[in-house]
Design a protein around this motif. Structure first.
Motif, PDB file in Angstrom:
ATOM      1  N   ARG A  69      37.003  44.062  43.375  1.00  0.00           N
ATOM      2  CA  ARG A  69      36.496  42.728  43.060  1.00  0.00           C
ATOM      3  C   ARG A  69      35.733  42.736  41.739  1.00  0.00           C
ATOM      4  O   ARG A  69      35.136  43.748  41.361  1.00  0.00           O
ATOM      5  N   TRP A 103      32.811  40.999  38.959  1.00  0.00           N
ATOM      6  CA  TRP A 103      31.392  40.671  39.104  1.00  0.00           C
ATOM      7  C   TRP A 103      31.175  39.305  39.742  1.00  0.00           C
ATOM      8  O   TRP A 103      30.262  39.114  40.548  1.00  0.00           O
ATOM      9  N   GLU A 155      32.979  37.760  41.880  1.00  0.00           N
ATOM     10  CA  GLU A 155      33.234  37.802  43.324  1.00  0.00           C
ATOM     11  C   GLU A 155      32.138  38.559  44.072  1.00  0.00           C
ATOM     12  O   GLU A 155      31.809  38.228  45.216  1.00  0.00           O
ATOM     13  N   LEU A 156      31.564  39.551  43.430  1.00  0.00           N
ATOM     14  CA  LEU A 156      30.519  40.343  44.080  1.00  0.00           C
ATOM     15  C   LEU A 156      29.169  39.631  44.092  1.00  0.00           C
ATOM     16  O   LEU A 156      28.338  39.881  44.965  1.00  0.00           O
ATOM     17  N   GLN A 199      31.132  48.523  46.783  1.00  0.00           N
ATOM     18  CA  GLN A 199      31.200  47.101  46.469  1.00  0.00           C
ATOM     19  C   GLN A 199      30.874  46.266  47.701  1.00  0.00           C
ATOM     20  O   GLN A 199      30.151  45.255  47.602  1.00  0.00           O
ATOM     21  N   GLN A 200      31.383  46.667  48.846  1.00  0.00           N
ATOM     22  CA  GLN A 200      31.071  45.943  50.080  1.00  0.00           C
ATOM     23  C   GLN A 200      29.571  45.969  50.346  1.00  0.00           C
ATOM     24  O   GLN A 200      28.972  44.942  50.709  1.00  0.00           O
ATOM     25  N   LYS A 259      27.138  46.254  48.253  1.00  0.00           N
ATOM     26  CA  LYS A 259      26.428  45.371  47.325  1.00  0.00           C
ATOM     27  C   LYS A 259      26.576  43.901  47.737  1.00  0.00           C
ATOM     28  O   LYS A 259      25.610  43.148  47.720  1.00  0.00           O
ATOM     29  N   ALA A 260      27.778  43.501  48.089  1.00  0.00           N
ATOM     30  CA  ALA A 260      27.989  42.109  48.493  1.00  0.00           C
ATOM     31  C   ALA A 260      27.173  41.779  49.737  1.00  0.00           C
ATOM     32  O   ALA A 260      26.568  40.692  49.834  1.00  0.00           O
TER      33      ALA A 260
END
Length: 400
Positions: A18, A20, A22-23, A80-81, A83-84
């Protein structure tokens, strides 16, 4: 409807990266969000953080460059997950408000797991630990009232009561008495493995959080309380991680981690009240299905077994954040005076416990006792949030 994550296909790994935009998810509204939405966010951040840590440890013990590269690819998506998920928390919340939410997670998640755990020994481990997290919530709630002039019901919204559990200073035990017996990987129910990983991950992130945020306060009582409870969280991580069978291979542990992530995202997708957050749980579930498939292929290649030989063929009932008031009051009434001895539990003081108490206290009151006294002096009374009736009063066999 049954759901077998081992038979589902998720988003291909090449399509999971993803950008930035999207995150950079919008955080929840701290004044209007369901407190259990915040609890789900915190719990899922702990699960993702544990997955990342485990993957790093596995990579450090792996001498095959191709395997290291596959782990790195999946791990970056896990990062990434994470962070989201974690960035869903609102930046306007203070450290202490987030701390209260962390302890609400510890109380209601551990209580739910204890209620659902089929193994008696593992159930006792969760029942023992939850009475300590329950008391931590009470101590931090008094600190919150004292230094921020606010009530903890702003955070827990009456879903979780705030009152004494097993007194925090009595949580300090000889380290050897924090180690439990592990489950047997060949006979234990698959749900028990998921419970152990979930609570271990939740306590680990709490330990890490307190290790880092404690020195951010200027108030001496706050610094001391975070230091004290931070040490107890280390005890809790030892307590829960020792429940996991160390005979599981690296590939079986990887498989269990990925399966647990699928279970937790599925659970939260099924129970989430916020549609926007629910969409994130669903997206991440579809990513994790592919991570689980890849872990299953590694398990088959290196362990020579089929994943369904060690994992449940369908997901258990969803993990649910819900009030556990009656259950916790029952535990307070029956188990508040427990401590540990070896890998078991006793209701009387013993030599190692007393020696640890004497060495650690040094003749002074613990910060967890001082915070109640100081809040009584400043606010006129200690802070409690009891939603119905009075909670039972007990004398502890080893209370000093």
């Amino acid at each position: 409807m049954t759901f077998n994550p081992l038979r589902e296909r998720g988003i291909p790994l090449d399509d999971q990266l993803r950008n930035w935009r999207e995150l950079n998810v919008d955080p929840i509204d701290p004044d209007h969000a369901d407190p259990y939405t915040r609890c789900r966010i915190i719990a899922m951040n702990g699960i993702e953080t544990e997955a990342i840590f485990f993957s790093h440890h596995l990579a450090r013990h792996c001498d095959n460059i191709d395997l290291k590269q596959q782990l790195a690819r999946v791990r970056y998506i896990e990062a990434q997950q994470q962070k989201a998920v974690n960035w869903l928390l609102p930046g306007v919340s203070s450290v202490l408000e987030t701390t209260l939410a962390y302890e609400q997670v510890a109380v209601d998640l551990t209580a739910w797991v204890a209620r659902m755990e089929p193994d008696g020994y593992l159930k006792q481990a969760y029942q023992f630990g939850v009475l300590e997290d329950f008391d931590h919530l009470y101590r931090y709630a008094n600190l919150y009232e004292m230094i921020e002039r606010r009530k903890a019901e702003k955070i827990v919204d009456g879903l979780t009561e705030v009152m004494p559990g097993r007194p925090t200073y009595l949580h300090h035990r000889d380290p050897v008495d924090n180690v439990r017996e592990p489950y047997d990987r060949s006979t234990t129910a698959p749900i028990s493995k998921l419970h152990a990983l979930t609570i271990m991950a939740a306590e680990q992130q709490t330990m890490n959080f307190y290790m880092n945020v404690g020195p951010m306060y200027m108030e001496p009582i706050a610094r001391r309380l975070y230091q004290e409870i931070g040490l107890i969280e280390e005890e809790h991580v030892t307590h829960y991680e020792s429940l996991v069978d160390p005979g599981e291979s690296w590939w079986e542990m990887l498989l269990n981690h990925e399966y647990n992530e699928c279970y937790m995202y599925y659970s939260f997708m099924e129970t989430e009240s916020d549609p926007r957050v629910k969409n994130i749980w669903e997206l991440h579930l579809n990513m994790e299905l592919e991570h689980l498939r890849l872990a299953g292929e590694l398990f088959k290649r290196h362990d020579g077994r089929d994943p369904e030989q060690v994992c449940a063929s369908e997901l258990p009932a969803p993990v649910t954040f819900e009030p556990n008031k009656a259950y916790l009051r029952e535990l307070i009434a029956t188990q508040i005076d427990y401590t540990t001895l070896g890998t078991g539990y006793v209701q009387e003081a013993h030599e190692r416990f007393q020696k640890m108490q004497d060495a650690l206290m040094g003749g002074d009151k613990a910060p967890s006792e001082r915070v109640i006294e100081e809040n009584r002096a400043r606010s006129g009374q200690e802070y409690r949030l009891q939603t119905e009736g009075e909670h039972p009063v007990h004398s502890l066999a080893y209370h000093r």
